[in-house]
Design a protein around this motif. Structure first.
Motif, PDB file in Angstrom:
ATOM      1  N   LEU A 290       0.684  -1.436   0.605  1.00  0.00           N
ATOM      2  CA  LEU A 290      -0.004  -0.424  -0.158  1.00  0.00           C
ATOM      3  C   LEU A 290       0.994   1.352   0.148  1.00  0.00           C
ATOM      4  O   LEU A 290       2.258   1.521   0.550  1.00  0.00           O
ATOM      5  CB  LEU A 290      -0.871  -0.127   1.050  1.00  0.00           C
ATOM      6  CG  LEU A 290      -1.659  -1.088   1.592  1.00  0.00           C
ATOM      7  CD1 LEU A 290      -1.989  -0.798   2.590  1.00  0.00           C
ATOM      8  CD2 LEU A 290      -3.318  -1.672   0.399  1.00  0.00           C
ATOM      9  N   GLU A 291       0.679   2.506  -0.728  1.00  0.00           N
ATOM     10  CA  GLU A 291       1.405   3.438  -0.555  1.00  0.00           C
ATOM     11  C   GLU A 291       0.619   4.750  -0.310  1.00  0.00           C
ATOM     12  O   GLU A 291      -0.875   4.200  -1.165  1.00  0.00           O
ATOM     13  CB  GLU A 291       2.111   3.889  -1.978  1.00  0.00           C
ATOM     14  CG  GLU A 291       3.239   2.654  -2.223  1.00  0.00           C
ATOM     15  CD  GLU A 291       3.640   3.493  -3.806  1.00  0.00           C
ATOM     16  OE1 GLU A 291       3.355   3.741  -4.655  1.00  0.00           O
ATOM     17  OE2 GLU A 291       5.060   2.409  -3.523  1.00  0.00           O
TER      18      GLU A 291
ATOM     19  N   LEU B 168       4.945   7.635   2.821  1.00  0.00           N
ATOM     20  CA  LEU B 168       4.660   5.662   3.136  1.00  0.00           C
ATOM     21  C   LEU B 168       4.966   4.452   1.981  1.00  0.00           C
ATOM     22  O   LEU B 168       3.515   5.019   1.329  1.00  0.00           O
ATOM     23  CB  LEU B 168       3.846   5.570   4.273  1.00  0.00           C
ATOM     24  CG  LEU B 168       3.883   6.152   5.599  1.00  0.00           C
ATOM     25  CD1 LEU B 168       3.236   6.062   6.171  1.00  0.00           C
ATOM     26  CD2 LEU B 168       5.404   6.512   5.687  1.00  0.00           C
ATOM     27  N   ARG B 169       5.724   3.888   2.256  1.00  0.00           N
ATOM     28  CA  ARG B 169       5.365   2.359   1.361  1.00  0.00           C
ATOM     29  C   ARG B 169       5.036   1.253   2.674  1.00  0.00           C
ATOM     30  O   ARG B 169       5.802   1.250   3.074  1.00  0.00           O
ATOM     31  CB  ARG B 169       6.339   2.317   0.418  1.00  0.00           C
ATOM     32  CG  ARG B 169       6.448   0.950  -0.275  1.00  0.00           C
ATOM     33  CD  ARG B 169       7.424   0.644  -1.283  1.00  0.00           C
ATOM     34  NE  ARG B 169       8.074  -0.214  -1.791  1.00  0.00           N
ATOM     35  CZ  ARG B 169       7.003  -0.424  -3.323  1.00  0.00           C
ATOM     36  NH1 ARG B 169       6.522   0.606  -3.553  1.00  0.00           N
ATOM     37  NH2 ARG B 169       7.176  -1.435  -3.492  1.00  0.00           N
ATOM     38  N   LEU B 170       3.930   1.237   2.659  1.00  0.00           N
ATOM     39  CA  LEU B 170       3.535  -0.118   2.925  1.00  0.00           C
ATOM     40  C   LEU B 170       3.821  -1.852   2.954  1.00  0.00           C
ATOM     41  O   LEU B 170       2.583  -1.849   1.810  1.00  0.00           O
ATOM     42  CB  LEU B 170       2.612  -0.397   3.888  1.00  0.00           C
ATOM     43  CG  LEU B 170       1.894   1.024   4.803  1.00  0.00           C
ATOM     44  CD1 LEU B 170      -0.019   1.270   5.342  1.00  0.00           C
ATOM     45  CD2 LEU B 170       2.138   1.810   5.228  1.00  0.00           C
ATOM     46  N   ARG B 171       4.653  -1.878   3.313  1.00  0.00           N
ATOM     47  CA  ARG B 171       4.820  -3.326   2.269  1.00  0.00           C
ATOM     48  C   ARG B 171       5.577  -4.950   3.292  1.00  0.00           C
ATOM     49  O   ARG B 171       5.531  -4.021   4.609  1.00  0.00           O
ATOM     50  CB  ARG B 171       6.491  -2.319   1.564  1.00  0.00           C
ATOM     51  CG  ARG B 171       7.545  -2.864   2.618  1.00  0.00           C
ATOM     52  CD  ARG B 171       8.989  -2.298   2.032  1.00  0.00           C
ATOM     53  NE  ARG B 171       9.834  -1.659   2.776  1.00  0.00           N
ATOM     54  CZ  ARG B 171      10.287  -2.007   3.798  1.00  0.00           C
ATOM     55  NH1 ARG B 171      10.661  -3.313   4.344  1.00  0.00           N
ATOM     56  NH2 ARG B 171      11.777  -1.696   4.178  1.00  0.00           N
TER      57      ARG B 171
ATOM     58  N   GLN C 242       0.664  -8.207   8.190  1.00  0.00           N
ATOM     59  CA  GLN C 242       1.702  -7.164   9.078  1.00  0.00           C
ATOM     60  C   GLN C 242       2.541  -6.171   7.533  1.00  0.00           C
ATOM     61  O   GLN C 242       2.548  -6.469   7.089  1.00  0.00           O
ATOM     62  CB  GLN C 242       2.215  -7.701   9.549  1.00  0.00           C
ATOM     63  CG  GLN C 242       1.929  -8.393  10.975  1.00  0.00           C
ATOM     64  CD  GLN C 242       1.418  -7.329  12.043  1.00  0.00           C
ATOM     65  OE1 GLN C 242       1.860  -5.851  12.268  1.00  0.00           O
ATOM     66  NE2 GLN C 242       0.274  -7.325  12.463  1.00  0.00           N
ATOM     67  N   TRP C 243       2.687  -5.006   7.822  1.00  0.00           N
ATOM     68  CA  TRP C 243       3.273  -3.879   6.740  1.00  0.00           C
ATOM     69  C   TRP C 243       4.743  -3.039   7.393  1.00  0.00           C
ATOM     70  O   TRP C 243       4.239  -2.955   9.028  1.00  0.00           O
ATOM     71  CB  TRP C 243       2.701  -2.552   6.468  1.00  0.00           C
ATOM     72  CG  TRP C 243       1.464  -3.772   5.164  1.00  0.00           C
ATOM     73  CD1 TRP C 243       1.482  -3.700   3.989  1.00  0.00           C
ATOM     74  CD2 TRP C 243      -0.003  -4.180   5.214  1.00  0.00           C
ATOM     75  NE1 TRP C 243       0.598  -4.392   3.222  1.00  0.00           N
ATOM     76  CE2 TRP C 243      -0.330  -4.131   4.016  1.00  0.00           C
ATOM     77  CE3 TRP C 243      -1.162  -3.668   6.948  1.00  0.00           C
ATOM     78  CZ2 TRP C 243      -1.802  -4.194   4.670  1.00  0.00           C
ATOM     79  CZ3 TRP C 243      -2.093  -3.796   6.385  1.00  0.00           C
ATOM     80  CH2 TRP C 243      -2.420  -4.110   5.085  1.00  0.00           C
ATOM     81  N   ALA C 244       5.791  -3.285   6.823  1.00  0.00           N
ATOM     82  CA  ALA C 244       6.668  -2.851   7.215  1.00  0.00           C
ATOM     83  C   ALA C 244       6.269  -1.119   6.754  1.00  0.00           C
ATOM     84  O   ALA C 244       5.648  -0.352   5.289  1.00  0.00           O
ATOM     85  CB  ALA C 244       8.071  -2.614   6.908  1.00  0.00           C
TER      86      ALA C 244
ATOM     87  N   ILE D 154       2.779  -1.276  10.826  1.00  0.00           N
ATOM     88  CA  ILE D 154       1.147  -1.392  11.256  1.00  0.00           C
ATOM     89  C   ILE D 154       0.423  -2.614  10.529  1.00  0.00           C
ATOM     90  O   ILE D 154       1.339  -3.411  10.263  1.00  0.00           O
ATOM     91  CB  ILE D 154       0.104   0.004  10.322  1.00  0.00           C
ATOM     92  CG1 ILE D 154      -0.861   0.052  10.921  1.00  0.00           C
ATOM     93  CG2 ILE D 154       1.212  -0.465   8.495  1.00  0.00           C
ATOM     94  CD1 ILE D 154      -1.347   1.175  10.739  1.00  0.00           C
ATOM     95  N   GLY D 155      -0.312  -3.473  11.498  1.00  0.00           N
ATOM     96  CA  GLY D 155      -1.020  -4.880  10.978  1.00  0.00           C
ATOM     97  C   GLY D 155      -2.469  -4.756  11.034  1.00  0.00           C
ATOM     98  O   GLY D 155      -2.947  -3.711  12.361  1.00  0.00           O
ATOM     99  N   LEU D 156      -2.865  -6.027  10.674  1.00  0.00           N
ATOM    100  CA  LEU D 156      -3.958  -5.996  11.024  1.00  0.00           C
ATOM    101  C   LEU D 156      -4.195  -7.658  11.973  1.00  0.00           C
ATOM    102  O   LEU D 156      -3.194  -7.663  10.867  1.00  0.00           O
ATOM    103  CB  LEU D 156      -5.378  -6.416  10.241  1.00  0.00           C
ATOM    104  CG  LEU D 156      -5.418  -5.594   9.037  1.00  0.00           C
ATOM    105  CD1 LEU D 156      -5.793  -5.723   7.704  1.00  0.00           C
ATOM    106  CD2 LEU D 156      -5.813  -4.478   9.527  1.00  0.00           C
ATOM    107  N   LEU D 157      -4.687  -7.032  13.387  1.00  0.00           N
ATOM    108  CA  LEU D 157      -4.871  -8.382  13.760  1.00  0.00           C
ATOM    109  C   LEU D 157      -5.531  -8.865  14.681  1.00  0.00           C
ATOM    110  O   LEU D 157      -6.828  -8.456  14.330  1.00  0.00           O
ATOM    111  CB  LEU D 157      -3.182  -8.220  14.493  1.00  0.00           C
ATOM    112  CG  LEU D 157      -3.731  -7.197  15.773  1.00  0.00           C
ATOM    113  CD1 LEU D 157      -3.753  -7.078  16.745  1.00  0.00           C
ATOM    114  CD2 LEU D 157      -3.417  -6.354  15.707  1.00  0.00           C
TER     115      LEU D 157
END
Length: 193
Positions: free
Chosen positions: A16-17, A21-24, A80-82, A95-98
């Motif tokens: 996701l961008e 940020l780039r969530l990777r 989970q994303w960095a 950041i992440g979904l949990l």
């Protein structure tokens, strides 16, 4: 050993961008920054990683980057994303979904920000991106839970458009004691307001 979750209960690997940020996925090159961030006293105050009362080690950072984040996704727990800066690629958080409850289509967002990146609104930017993506995936409820005394984390939820619902008393073990959690939610209908 429990059966693997149904395929529809595993989120796709996506990047996701946002504007900054780039969530990777986490990569080997993130280990040192994860270790530095997760040993920060302020982060340790609110996020009891790797578990309450256990010091964070470089080995824990290696395990997180190499294995844990993938296992969380493939177990159906979430994603989970960095959080990396688009400009230079440096890790600035997670950041992440949990705690995803697939039959109810509910999930929770968790996050932390590296000490060198705090105060810039990056967690809010990431929370907006991840929560809207989750709703686009069909989730009917996205939650953020933050210790009632953690003003920074609560501010992220509020700025990201989440609604405060109440407080879960003594709901989270920390390294030092337990915390009450403020519970925020975002529903698909909230985006039309």
């Amino acid at each position: 050993m429990p059966d693997a979750p149904p395929a529809q209960w595993i989120l796709p690997t996506v990047i996701l961008e946002t504007e900054r940020l780039r969530l990777r996925a986490f990569v080997e090159g993130d280990i040192d920054d994860v270790h530095a961030a997760c040993t920060d006293p302020e982060l340790q105050r609110w996020v009891p990683v790797p578990s309450p009362g256990t010091p964070y080690t470089r080995e824990a950072a290696e395990l997180w980057c190499r294995e844990t984040t993938t296992l969380l996704r493939t177990s159906g727990d979430g994603q989970q994303w960095a959080m990396a800066e688009r400009e230079n690629g440096r890790l600035v958080g997670c950041i992440g979904l949990l705690r995803t409850l697939w039959p109810a289509m509910n999930t929770e967002i968790g996050y932390w920000v590296s000490p060198w990146a705090r105060g810039r609104g990056l967690a809010t930017e990431a929370a907006v991106a991840v929560s809207r993506w989750a709703l686009d995936q069909g989730f009917q409820r996205v939650e953020i839970k933050a210790a009632t005394e953690n003003a920074g984390s609560r501010g992220v939820a509020e700025r990201a458009g989440f609604t405060l619902e109440g407080v879960e008393r003594s709901a989270m073990p920390l390294h030092a004691g337990r915390a009450d959690l403020a519970v925020y939610s975002l529903l698909p209908a909230d985006l039309g307001r």
